[in-house]
Design a protein around this motif. Structure first.
Motif, PDB file in Angstrom:
ATOM      1  N   LYS A  88      69.812  71.223  50.548  1.00 54.20           N
ATOM      2  CA  LYS A  88      69.498  71.182  51.972  1.00 54.20           C
ATOM      3  C   LYS A  88      68.065  71.660  52.223  1.00 54.20           C
ATOM      4  CE  LYS A  88      71.478  72.669  56.365  1.00 54.20           C
ATOM      5  NZ  LYS A  88      72.553  73.455  56.991  1.00 54.20           N
ATOM      6  N   ARG A  92      64.963  69.155  53.486  1.00 50.90           N
ATOM      7  CA  ARG A  92      64.167  69.451  54.680  1.00 50.90           C
ATOM      8  C   ARG A  92      62.674  69.464  54.358  1.00 50.90           C
ATOM      9  NH1 ARG A  92      67.654  74.219  57.588  1.00 50.90           N
ATOM     10  NH2 ARG A  92      69.230  72.843  58.481  1.00 50.90           N
ATOM     11  N   HIS A  93      62.319  70.074  53.247  1.00 50.59           N
ATOM     12  CA  HIS A  93      60.905  70.111  52.856  1.00 50.59           C
ATOM     13  C   HIS A  93      60.404  68.705  52.514  1.00 50.59           C
ATOM     14  CE1 HIS A  93      57.170  71.837  51.574  1.00 50.59           C
ATOM     15  NE2 HIS A  93      57.274  71.253  50.397  1.00 50.59           N
ATOM     16  N   ASP A  95      61.550  65.840  53.699  1.00 56.31           N
ATOM     17  CA  ASP A  95      61.429  65.087  54.946  1.00 56.31           C
ATOM     18  C   ASP A  95      60.189  65.498  55.725  1.00 56.31           C
ATOM     19  OD1 ASP A  95      63.751  63.782  54.305  1.00 56.31           O
ATOM     20  OD2 ASP A  95      65.020  64.921  55.694  1.00 56.31           O
ATOM     21  N   LYS A  96      59.864  66.762  55.666  1.00 57.59           N
ATOM     22  CA  LYS A  96      58.677  67.261  56.350  1.00 57.59           C
ATOM     23  C   LYS A  96      57.412  66.653  55.741  1.00 57.59           C
ATOM     24  CE  LYS A  96      56.752  71.749  57.631  1.00 57.59           C
ATOM     25  NZ  LYS A  96      56.906  73.191  57.425  1.00 57.59           N
TER      26      LYS A  96
END
Length: 180
Positions: A88, A92-93, A95-96
């Protein structure tokens, strides 16, 4: 990517090592520059019950160290939950990072079309001007008809008693009116 597995108060068997290594392989799909992955497995016994603690420590380039600690009765479920939590964070990283890429050619073409439409609308701004409604209170159709007859307007927009927006307009035939 450097990986290490440490066992505290537990004997590390080959199936446990293979399971942890296959779990670490999942992290490669995020295409991040993972420098090292440290896995620490420890076993505690309190009141005759065994509990396993599993800890991941990931060193990632251009990002702080990610540490996830999970405690469970079953070692394999603790590993699975820790892998989910680390995934997770990595997702997130990822996608950033991927959200800040360059624009595609299709996006440039659609932006040009939007600019053309905006230019056409700017030309019409001199011809179109906004007008506020005099009253937002509901009125009867007969009341709206009498106001339309008394004015030089071609139509009248109003709310009826049921709170529906209605339009009353002068028809092409003299003395006739239409209602939407």
């Amino acid at each position: 990517m450097n990986t290490s597995i440490v066992g505290r108060h537990i004997e590390l068997t080959e199936p446990i090592k293979d399971y942890v290594n296959s779990s670490v392989e999942i992290f490669k799909k995020y295409n991040l520059d993972i420098i090292s992955v440290n896995s620490i497995i420890s076993q505690e016994e309190k009141n005759g019950r065994k509990a396993f603690t599993f800890e991941f420590t990931l060193n990632i380039a251009h990002l702080d160290t990610v540490v996830v600690k999970q405690k469970d009765k079953d070692l394999y479920s603790a590993i699975d939950i820790a892998v989910d939590r680390v995934s997770k964070v990595l997702r997130r990283h990822h996608d950033k990072i991927t959200g800040h890429r360059a624009t595609k050619l299709t996006e440039v073409a659609s932006a040009e079309i939007e600019d053309e439409i905006a230019n056409e609308l700017e030309k019409l701004d001199s011809e179109i001007f906004p007008v506020r409604l005099n009253s937002y209170k509901p009125m009867d159709i007969e009341e709206a008809l009498s106001e339309l007859k008394d004015s030089d307007a071609a139509f009248k927009v109003f709310y009826d008693k049921d709170d529906n927006m209605r339009v009353l307009y002068k028809a092409s035939e003299e003395g006739k009116f239409g209602l939407y």
